[in-house]
Design a protein around this motif. Structure first.
Motif, PDB file in Angstrom:
ATOM      1  N   GLU A 124     -85.300 -16.006 -40.003  1.00  0.00           N
ATOM      2  CA  GLU A 124     -85.014 -16.740 -38.682  1.00  0.00           C
ATOM      3  C   GLU A 124     -84.617 -18.177 -39.233  1.00  0.00           C
ATOM      4  OE1 GLU A 124     -88.376 -14.847 -35.674  1.00  0.00           O
ATOM      5  OE2 GLU A 124     -88.981 -16.657 -36.887  1.00  0.00           O
ATOM      6  N   GLU A 125     -85.021 -18.553 -40.461  1.00  0.00           N
ATOM      7  CA  GLU A 125     -84.822 -20.163 -40.784  1.00  0.00           C
ATOM      8  C   GLU A 125     -83.803 -20.011 -41.661  1.00  0.00           C
ATOM      9  OE1 GLU A 125     -86.091 -22.836 -39.831  1.00  0.00           O
ATOM     10  OE2 GLU A 125     -87.739 -21.549 -38.507  1.00  0.00           O
ATOM     11  N   SER A 126     -83.001 -19.029 -41.855  1.00  0.00           N
ATOM     12  CA  SER A 126     -81.882 -19.016 -42.682  1.00  0.00           C
ATOM     13  C   SER A 126     -80.469 -19.500 -42.137  1.00  0.00           C
ATOM     14  CB  SER A 126     -81.161 -17.640 -43.068  1.00  0.00           C
ATOM     15  OG  SER A 126     -82.469 -16.877 -43.798  1.00  0.00           O
ATOM     16  N   GLY A 127     -79.884 -20.400 -42.861  1.00  0.00           N
ATOM     17  CA  GLY A 127     -78.721 -21.081 -42.261  1.00  0.00           C
ATOM     18  C   GLY A 127     -78.945 -22.068 -41.563  1.00  0.00           C
ATOM     19  N   HIS A 128     -80.248 -22.829 -41.219  1.00  0.00           N
ATOM     20  CA  HIS A 128     -80.494 -23.995 -40.765  1.00  0.00           C
ATOM     21  C   HIS A 128     -80.020 -25.190 -41.260  1.00  0.00           C
ATOM     22  CE1 HIS A 128     -83.525 -22.436 -37.695  1.00  0.00           C
ATOM     23  NE2 HIS A 128     -82.453 -21.637 -37.783  1.00  0.00           N
ATOM     24  N   ASP A 129     -79.967 -25.277 -42.825  1.00  0.00           N
ATOM     25  CA  ASP A 129     -79.453 -26.174 -43.670  1.00  0.00           C
ATOM     26  C   ASP A 129     -77.969 -26.477 -43.204  1.00  0.00           C
ATOM     27  OD1 ASP A 129     -79.372 -23.747 -44.803  1.00  0.00           O
ATOM     28  OD2 ASP A 129     -78.350 -24.626 -46.578  1.00  0.00           O
ATOM     29  N   SER A 212     -81.036 -26.991 -32.199  1.00  0.00           N
ATOM     30  CA  SER A 212     -81.998 -25.850 -32.498  1.00  0.00           C
ATOM     31  C   SER A 212     -83.442 -26.050 -33.071  1.00  0.00           C
ATOM     32  CB  SER A 212     -81.185 -25.211 -33.798  1.00  0.00           C
ATOM     33  OG  SER A 212     -81.932 -24.374 -34.844  1.00  0.00           O
ATOM     34  N   HIS A 213     -83.606 -27.137 -33.339  1.00  0.00           N
ATOM     35  CA  HIS A 213     -84.876 -27.634 -33.522  1.00  0.00           C
ATOM     36  C   HIS A 213     -85.520 -28.632 -32.345  1.00  0.00           C
ATOM     37  CE1 HIS A 213     -83.220 -26.249 -37.290  1.00  0.00           C
ATOM     38  NE2 HIS A 213     -84.473 -25.770 -37.775  1.00  0.00           N
ATOM     39  N   SER A 214     -85.560 -27.915 -31.367  1.00  0.00           N
ATOM     40  CA  SER A 214     -85.959 -28.838 -30.275  1.00  0.00           C
ATOM     41  C   SER A 214     -86.745 -27.581 -29.178  1.00  0.00           C
ATOM     42  CB  SER A 214     -84.997 -29.748 -29.332  1.00  0.00           C
ATOM     43  OG  SER A 214     -84.027 -28.588 -28.519  1.00  0.00           O
ATOM     44  N   SER A 218     -84.651 -22.696 -31.059  1.00  0.00           N
ATOM     45  CA  SER A 218     -85.875 -21.444 -31.381  1.00  0.00           C
ATOM     46  C   SER A 218     -87.061 -21.952 -31.884  1.00  0.00           C
ATOM     47  CB  SER A 218     -85.092 -20.816 -32.604  1.00  0.00           C
ATOM     48  OG  SER A 218     -84.802 -21.737 -33.660  1.00  0.00           O
ATOM     49  N   GLU A 219     -87.193 -23.476 -31.782  1.00  0.00           N
ATOM     50  CA  GLU A 219     -88.610 -23.726 -32.325  1.00  0.00           C
ATOM     51  C   GLU A 219     -89.828 -23.467 -31.316  1.00  0.00           C
ATOM     52  OE1 GLU A 219     -88.022 -23.916 -35.273  1.00  0.00           O
ATOM     53  OE2 GLU A 219     -88.442 -25.961 -35.996  1.00  0.00           O
ATOM     54  N   ALA A 220     -89.307 -23.475 -30.217  1.00  0.00           N
ATOM     55  CA  ALA A 220     -90.418 -23.139 -29.272  1.00  0.00           C
ATOM     56  C   ALA A 220     -91.326 -21.677 -29.450  1.00  0.00           C
ATOM     57  CB  ALA A 220     -90.126 -23.342 -27.749  1.00  0.00           C
TER      58      ALA A 220
HETATM   59 FE   FE2 Z   1     -85.675 -24.367 -38.725  1.00  0.00          FE
END
Ligand code: FE2
Ligand code: FE2
Length: 299
Positions: A124-129, A212-214, A218-220
């Motif tokens: 799920e965290e892949s590609g966030h960078d 995306s990080h709000s 997906s963070e929720a």
């Molecule tokens: Fe992330």
């Protein structure tokens, strides 16, 4: 009637957080003497989602309470936002690799359920960078050169903490770290995104990472899944996760504060010195934005 469940974790020898499945949370001072203290020893019962939320969020609140008086609240600026995006890149670039390392260790330890949870998180965290890189590029910043040469001072200890946690013999603490970062990201609302958009030049979208990080991204759901997973863990693991949530929140609060206390001129100087080249840069076809003259936006 549902049975009442009480969970507790001693955070630092002096203070314990106590939480009930009904949502009640309170702090308990451990004095170590006098009458019998039912919360003196470690908890041994099963977890519930209600009490787990109380413990995890209680740990974050406790850590931030210590720094509240000193928290800087500068006006957001584009320069500050570029620094925040560089930080966002560094806190996400190694996350999948680190989580997979911890997952492999839990497989070795005969804990396939923890390994599976961490593997899924890694995916799920892949590609966030790359979201952070795209945002930087959209602002006309040479993204790869910036992140290759510059890491915000306040972010460095956080990245090291996560690297170290995932490399431990028993790396359960990495779940506490991740919870802390995701929970705080999930507090961001549409207003926060609109504020950044308003700072960016017309037609430029530099809010991919932020969205995306709000609460809108997906963070929720990551936060909800983590709470459920932590509640299912044995008591010793839950204690370790809550303690690490507290430690990570302390680092995070300190790190945020470190950069926020700097002026735009100081932040620009940090980036330019690290890169060996000068900013500002134009923003594609839009009128060039002079990072040096902007009033302060945040990621
Ligand atoms: Fe992330
Ligand atoms: Fe996430």
């Amino acid at each position: 009637m549902a049975q009442s469940v009480t969970e507790w974790v001693n955070i630092n020898n002096h203070i314990s957080i106590i939480a009930r499945n009904t949502g009640q949370v309170w702090l308990h001072t451990v004095d170590g003497k006098g009458k019998a203290d039912p919360f003196a020893g470690p908890m041994t019962g099963h977890g519930t989602t209600g009490s787990t939320i109380g413990l995890l969020d209680g740990a974050i609140n406790l850590a931030f309470a210590g720094i509240e008086q000193r928290l800087a609240c500068p006006e957001p600026t584009l320069v500050g936002y570029v620094v925040a995006l560089a930080g966002a890149y560094h806190t996400s670039v190694d996350t999948p690799r680190n989580l997979r390392r911890a997952a492999a260790r839990f497989s070795e330890l005969g804990r396939p359920e923890v390994a599976a949870y961490l593997e899924e998180r890694a995916l799920e965290e892949s590609g966030h960078d790359r979201l952070a890189l795209k945002d930087l590029r959209a602002l006309g910043v040479p993204a790869e050169r910036l992140v290759a040469n510059f890491i915000p001072e306040g972010i460095r200890p956080l990245c090291k903490r996560f690297d170290d946690l995932c490399a431990e013999d028993y790396p359960i603490g990495c779940i506490g770290y991740s919870y802390c970062l995701e929970r705080i990201a999930a507090l961001k609302q549409q207003d926060d995104i609109d504020r950044v958009k308003a700072m960016c030049p017309e037609g430029i979208d530099a809010t991919r990472f932020l969205r995306s990080h709000s609460s809108l991204g997906s963070e929720a759901s990551h936060v909800e899944e983590t709470i459920e997973f932590v509640a299912s863990l044995p008591p010793d693991d839950r204690i370790k996760v809550v303690r690490e949530t507290y430690e990570s929140a302390l680092l995070l609060a300190d790190g945020y504060n470190y950069e926020l206390h700097k002026s735009d001129a100081e932040l620009l100087e940090d980036m330019e010195r690290a890169m060996g080249e000068s900013l500002p840069y134009g923003l594609g076809s839009s009128p060039p934005v002079n990072l040096k003259s902007g009033a302060r936006p945040a990621a």
